[in-house]
Scaffold this active site. Structure first.
Site, PDB file in Angstrom:
ATOM      1  N   HIS A 139       0.836  -1.199   0.000  1.00  0.00           N
ATOM      2  CA  HIS A 139       0.000   0.000   0.000  1.00  0.00           C
ATOM      3  C   HIS A 139       0.875   1.254   0.000  1.00  0.00           C
ATOM      4  CE1 HIS A 139      -3.497   2.556   1.148  1.00  0.00           C
ATOM      5  NE2 HIS A 139      -2.575   3.215   1.841  1.00  0.00           N
ATOM      6  N   GLU A 140       1.883   1.274   0.867  1.00  0.00           N
ATOM      7  CA  GLU A 140       2.768   2.443   0.948  1.00  0.00           C
ATOM      8  C   GLU A 140       3.644   2.556  -0.299  1.00  0.00           C
ATOM      9  OE1 GLU A 140       2.038   4.485   3.098  1.00  0.00           O
ATOM     10  OE2 GLU A 140       0.872   3.198   4.443  1.00  0.00           O
ATOM     11  N   HIS A 143       1.718   4.309  -2.958  1.00  0.00           N
ATOM     12  CA  HIS A 143       1.727   5.771  -2.816  1.00  0.00           C
ATOM     13  C   HIS A 143       2.990   6.349  -3.460  1.00  0.00           C
ATOM     14  CE1 HIS A 143      -1.826   6.595  -0.514  1.00  0.00           C
ATOM     15  NE2 HIS A 143      -1.482   5.815   0.483  1.00  0.00           N
ATOM     16  N   GLU A 219      -6.311   6.891  -1.485  1.00  0.00           N
ATOM     17  CA  GLU A 219      -6.264   5.691  -0.646  1.00  0.00           C
ATOM     18  C   GLU A 219      -6.902   4.507  -1.357  1.00  0.00           C
ATOM     19  OE1 GLU A 219      -4.579   5.198   2.212  1.00  0.00           O
ATOM     20  OE2 GLU A 219      -3.843   7.204   1.722  1.00  0.00           O
TER      21      GLU A 219
END
Length: 290
Positions: A139-140, A143, A219
């Site tokens: 997930h990070e 980003h 997100e």
């Protein structure tokens, strides 16, 4: 959430500092040309500086320590996962940091895809299994790969510019047209400065809704990208685990703003950096944003 919170806090602080300096040095001119030029410069300065200092500010704020030499099997495994995902996403290997915290949290920051940082709380590493940790890292990493911090900088810069321009423009109209006061008098200059500051605060709060909307939207895309990097099952499992660690009653109030999940009412949802976790899980189940 931490990366967005720190970015906005630094950005806002720099803008306030520039405003104060312009007043102290008599640079708060009210000509149209000056207003246009100064708003563009001031609007983007805070955002750009916030972006360039994002890693250092984040590490200092949470007390994180960069891991270069792993001290145990778990740290070594995390470094391998980060390297593996970096190769798949074709970005430079981010720095990895661990910070002591009672909250289950993680964040990514940095001024470019090839100069970034992933920080994970000690509590997250302790309470999540490896599949869930891998999904959180994915997930990070998403980003970083999506360039979310750079995009956030551009959006914040534009929002800042409009906020400052509208504030100074409206203050100029009120002071010089409606009040019809002497533009050279000290009192009118003081009224203009005070009115501008108040309007910047008001418009700034309203403009933050735009920035937060973008943050919430990103997100969903980061979740979707993480599901592809890890698996949808792992990402959903990680999100469900986060729901079990939302109690911040034993932590200082100033830490609450850093939490990845929290209970908020419908009005304050406009200022939330993240959508509710159950909504994010539903989006993954329906394969939205993929």
């Amino acid at each position: 959430m931490i990366r967005i919170f720190l970015f906005l806090l630094t950005n806002f602080s720099i803008i306030i500092l520039l405003f104060i300096l312009s007043v102290l040095f008599g640079l708060h001119n009210r000509s149209l040309l000056y207003i246009i030029c100064s708003t563009i410069i001031t609007g983007f300065t805070g955002s750009i500086i916030s972006l360039l200092l994002s890693k250092k500010i984040a590490l200092f704020t949470v007390g994180g320590k960069i891991i270069t030499e792993p001290k145990n099997e778990l740290e070594e495994w995390v470094l391998k996962i980060i390297k593996k995902q970096s190769l798949r996403l074709n970005v430079s290997n981010p720095e990895f940091a661990i910070y002591d915290s009672e909250s289950v949290n993680a964040f990514a920051t940095g001024y470019s895809k090839n100069s970034s940082l992933i920080a994970i709380s000690s509590m997250l590493l302790k309470n999540m299994n490896k599949k869930e940790i891998e999904a959180i890292i994915a997930h990070e990493m998403s980003h970083i790969s999506n360039g979310d911090m750079v995009t956030m900088t551009l959006i914040q810069g534009v929002v800042n510019t409009f906020t400052i321009f509208l504030s100074r423009g409206i203050a100029y109209i009120i002071c010089n047209i409606f009040l019809k006061s002497d533009t050279t008098s000290n009192k009118n200059k003081t009224d203009y400065v005070i009115l501008t500051f108040i309007l910047e605060l008001i418009f700034g709060i309203a403009a933050s809704c735009i920035t937060m909307w973008f943050s919430r939207k990103r997100e969903f895309y980061a979740d979707a990208s993480a599901a592809k990097l890890s698996s949808t099952k792992n990402m959903i499992s990680a999100l469900k685990s986060l729901q079990n660690y939302t109690d911040l009653s034993n932590e200082p109030k100033n830490v609450h703003a850093l939490c990845i999940n929290g209970k908020i009412n419908s009005f304050l949802d406009l200022f939330s950096t993240h959508p509710p976790i159950n909504v994010r899980i539903q989006a993954l189940n329906k394969k939205k944003y993929m």
